[in-house]
Design a protein around this motif. Sequence first.
Motif, short mmCIF file in Angstrom:
data_model
loop_
_atom_site.label_atom_id
_atom_site.label_comp_id
_atom_site.label_asym_id
_atom_site.label_seq_id
_atom_site.Cartn_x
_atom_site.Cartn_y
_atom_site.Cartn_z
N TYR A 171 31.03 24.41 33.33
CA TYR A 171 30.84 25.83 34.30
C TYR A 171 32.49 26.21 35.41
CZ TYR A 171 26.41 24.69 33.41
OH TYR A 171 25.15 24.35 32.92
N CYS A 172 33.24 26.12 34.95
CA CYS A 172 35.16 26.05 35.50
C CYS A 172 35.31 27.73 36.42
CB CYS A 172 36.07 25.04 34.97
SG CYS A 172 35.54 23.47 36.10
N SER A 173 35.02 27.61 34.34
CA SER A 173 35.45 29.68 34.32
C SER A 173 34.06 30.34 34.86
CB SER A 173 35.01 30.00 32.65
OG SER A 173 35.20 31.11 32.67
N ALA A 174 32.69 29.93 35.12
CA ALA A 174 31.84 31.09 35.94
C ALA A 174 32.04 30.83 37.20
CB ALA A 174 30.64 29.95 35.44
N LEU A 175 32.67 29.59 37.54
CA LEU A 175 32.55 28.93 39.44
C LEU A 175 34.21 30.32 39.38
CD1 LEU A 175 32.53 25.26 39.58
CD2 LEU A 175 31.21 27.18 40.73
N ALA A 176 34.86 29.89 38.72
CA ALA A 176 36.69 31.00 39.13
C ALA A 176 36.00 32.39 38.91
CB ALA A 176 37.93 31.06 38.00
N SER A 177 34.63 32.50 38.12
CA SER A 177 35.00 34.80 38.43
C SER A 177 33.83 34.77 39.60
CB SER A 177 33.90 34.97 37.32
OG SER A 177 34.44 34.51 35.93
N ALA A 178 32.71 33.67 39.32
CA ALA A 178 32.42 33.76 40.85
C ALA A 178 33.72 34.02 42.23
CB ALA A 178 31.45 32.88 41.05
N PHE A 179 34.38 33.62 42.37
CA PHE A 179 35.27 32.97 43.16
C PHE A 179 36.02 34.50 43.18
CE2 PHE A 179 34.12 28.71 44.24
CZ PHE A 179 33.68 28.39 45.22
N ALA A 180 36.19 34.97 41.90
CA ALA A 180 37.76 35.91 41.77
C ALA A 180 36.51 37.00 42.35
CB ALA A 180 37.33 36.18 40.32
N THR A 196 39.28 44.18 52.97
CA THR A 196 38.70 43.70 54.81
C THR A 196 39.38 42.87 55.78
OG1 THR A 196 37.27 45.28 53.79
CG2 THR A 196 36.67 44.20 55.91
N TYR A 197 38.65 41.60 54.97
CA TYR A 197 39.23 39.91 55.59
C TYR A 197 40.62 39.45 54.65
CZ TYR A 197 34.57 41.20 57.29
OH TYR A 197 32.81 42.24 58.42
N ALA A 198 41.43 39.38 54.99
CA ALA A 198 42.64 38.65 54.19
C ALA A 198 41.76 37.00 54.16
CB ALA A 198 43.59 38.82 54.49
N GLY A 199 41.62 36.94 55.19
CA GLY A 199 41.18 35.39 55.10
C GLY A 199 40.45 34.60 54.28
N LEU A 200 39.36 35.58 54.00
CA LEU A 200 38.70 35.21 53.60
C LEU A 200 39.38 34.95 51.77
CD1 LEU A 200 34.90 35.95 54.82
CD2 LEU A 200 35.97 33.63 55.28
N ALA A 224 39.34 32.55 48.97
CA ALA A 224 37.72 32.69 47.56
C ALA A 224 39.68 32.22 46.57
CB ALA A 224 37.49 34.02 47.25
N THR A 225 40.37 33.36 46.53
CA THR A 225 41.28 33.28 45.82
C THR A 225 42.07 32.02 45.06
OG1 THR A 225 42.07 35.36 46.34
CG2 THR A 225 43.89 33.73 45.17
N GLU A 226 41.71 31.35 46.34
CA GLU A 226 42.77 29.89 46.09
C GLU A 226 41.42 28.64 45.25
OE1 GLU A 226 43.12 27.98 49.60
OE2 GLU A 226 44.80 29.41 50.13
N ARG A 227 40.15 29.34 45.30
CA ARG A 227 38.90 28.77 44.58
C ARG A 227 38.89 29.01 43.32
NH1 ARG A 227 37.38 27.46 49.96
NH2 ARG A 227 36.15 26.37 50.28
N GLN A 228 39.37 30.41 43.35
CA GLN A 228 39.44 30.85 41.32
C GLN A 228 40.49 29.94 41.27
OE1 GLN A 228 40.02 34.96 41.85
NE2 GLN A 228 40.32 34.86 39.67
N ARG A 229 41.68 30.20 40.72
CA ARG A 229 42.97 29.33 41.16
C ARG A 229 42.41 28.22 40.67
NH1 ARG A 229 47.32 31.95 44.43
NH2 ARG A 229 47.81 33.45 43.98
N LEU A 230 41.31 27.27 41.45
CA LEU A 230 41.54 25.72 41.50
C LEU A 230 40.28 25.52 40.36
CD1 LEU A 230 41.40 23.11 42.47
CD2 LEU A 230 39.26 23.40 43.31
N TYR A 231 39.81 26.69 39.79
CA TYR A 231 38.74 26.05 38.54
C TYR A 231 38.31 26.99 37.97
CZ TYR A 231 35.52 24.26 42.03
OH TYR A 231 34.96 23.32 43.13
N THR A 232 40.25 27.98 37.15
CA THR A 232 40.40 28.71 36.50
C THR A 232 40.69 27.59 35.17
OG1 THR A 232 41.30 31.12 37.68
CG2 THR A 232 41.91 30.48 35.68
N PRO A 233 40.10 27.66 34.48
CA PRO A 233 40.84 26.90 33.07
C PRO A 233 42.44 27.71 32.62
CG PRO A 233 37.95 27.92 32.28
CD PRO A 233 38.95 28.08 33.63
#
Length: 481
Positions: free
Chosen positions: A72-81, A90-94, A98-107
């Motif tokens: 499910y890494c690809s799906a998680l990466a897409s969701a965080f993207a 609007t919210y640079a910190g968030l 989210a982008t860091e988590r997207q990178r973490l789960y991108t296959p």
Amino acid sequence: MVNQDGDLMMRALACGIPLVETAAGVAYYRRLPTGQVSLSGKRMTYEGLVARIGILDKIARILEEQGRIEHYCSALASAFALIAADARGTYAGLQQEATERQRLYTPSALRRGVIRLQRSLARHKSTQADGREAAGQQAPEVVVSGLGHAEGVRPDITTAGETEALIPVAAIVRPAVSVVIPVYNRAHLLSRSLASVVNQTCQDFEVLVIDDCSRDDPAAVIRQFGDERIRYVRQPYNQGVAAARNRGLREARAPLVAFLDDDDEWFPEKLEAQIQLFEKAPKELGLVYTGVETVTDNGEVTEQVAAARGDLYRELLVKNLLHGGSSAMVRRNVITRVGFFDETLPAIEDYDYWLRISRYYKVDCIGRPLVRYHDLRDISTTQEASARRSRNIEANLRARELFYEKHKREMQAHGVAHLFLAQSARRHVSSEWHDAAGARRLALKAFFMAPASRYTQAALGKALVPRSKIDTYRRVFTRLS
């Protein structure tokens, strides 16, 4: 809570509860009057974005615990993207979070190719089967949803350059264990605890020093080590040690988390021994603790050997078997079932957490002392802020009352409520906090619950006869004999 329905549905799906599609609608969606916003309408607000990130983190922990995260890494990466795209501008910190988590789960590129090949083969087999079963019939309309829809949406929210810059999962190095050290106004002691971590025989770790808004400078101590594995996180305001530990749990990247108080230290082989025990153990093992060596400020040394293991929930309902919090190592995924440390307790929040873990997981131990606990008794010779909170007897006793109210039903169900109350009564008549009235109240309560118990009888006897009189009777008896 924003998105609580999505939270419930995703946890159900992750735990294997099937989703059944009905042929006709079974519910109505009511539009609110103009100017009013529903909970689902808040998904783009700061609160909504934080909730969406938290829910995905929770689902990822469930999948990790089940050993299914790779699928499910690809799906998680897409969701965080998607969340990063919603937070953009609007919210640079968030967005960054989210982008860091997207990178973490991108296959990796290789893994993505394997996934596409597997899906292509599965679709080909499905098409052949459908063709054999329904030859000559018109093919039904294909509805793109789920993972297929996510794959289709993703190119629209990330540029080609951003996609290439993503770090593949294979390139991300996760430490074996995350070490969480809360610190508050004790920077002068932090160097000793950090040195004991850096000198471990196991070097595969990260250290999270959570500064609970100290007035001194823990960051300066960390800079002296020059170790990139040590991460410094400062709380926005003073929230207490439970909140600091919770911040550490949220920041932790490793599958195992160890806790260390800023005035304690570890023996060199502590992490290695606990990690090896976890690696050999089944998934039901959630917590491993060790024996403890206690050193007082006058140099007195005592050792407490750890022995209790297995299903310890009933035992922990009566008494904390873990001496200090610096010996504990837990699976990070216990958060999925147990949650976080209770920030409402003024003390013994670690005891409360070990108890809650033991309700769902087994506990194991390493008997020999691998932690050195510094018990500062003479606070007149140290800074007031350096004295252990556990030495603050008033806060400790108040916390025990809250602890009892929180777990009373379980204590009663297991038939041990009177034992916990008897333990509390003894603490009230200790030499450090002589509260005869409180001791009598708790001892009487315990006695009426179990009048035949020798523990409640002994506690009531100590509460009814003041310590000063016991000493007087002892001296008189000694003279007469």
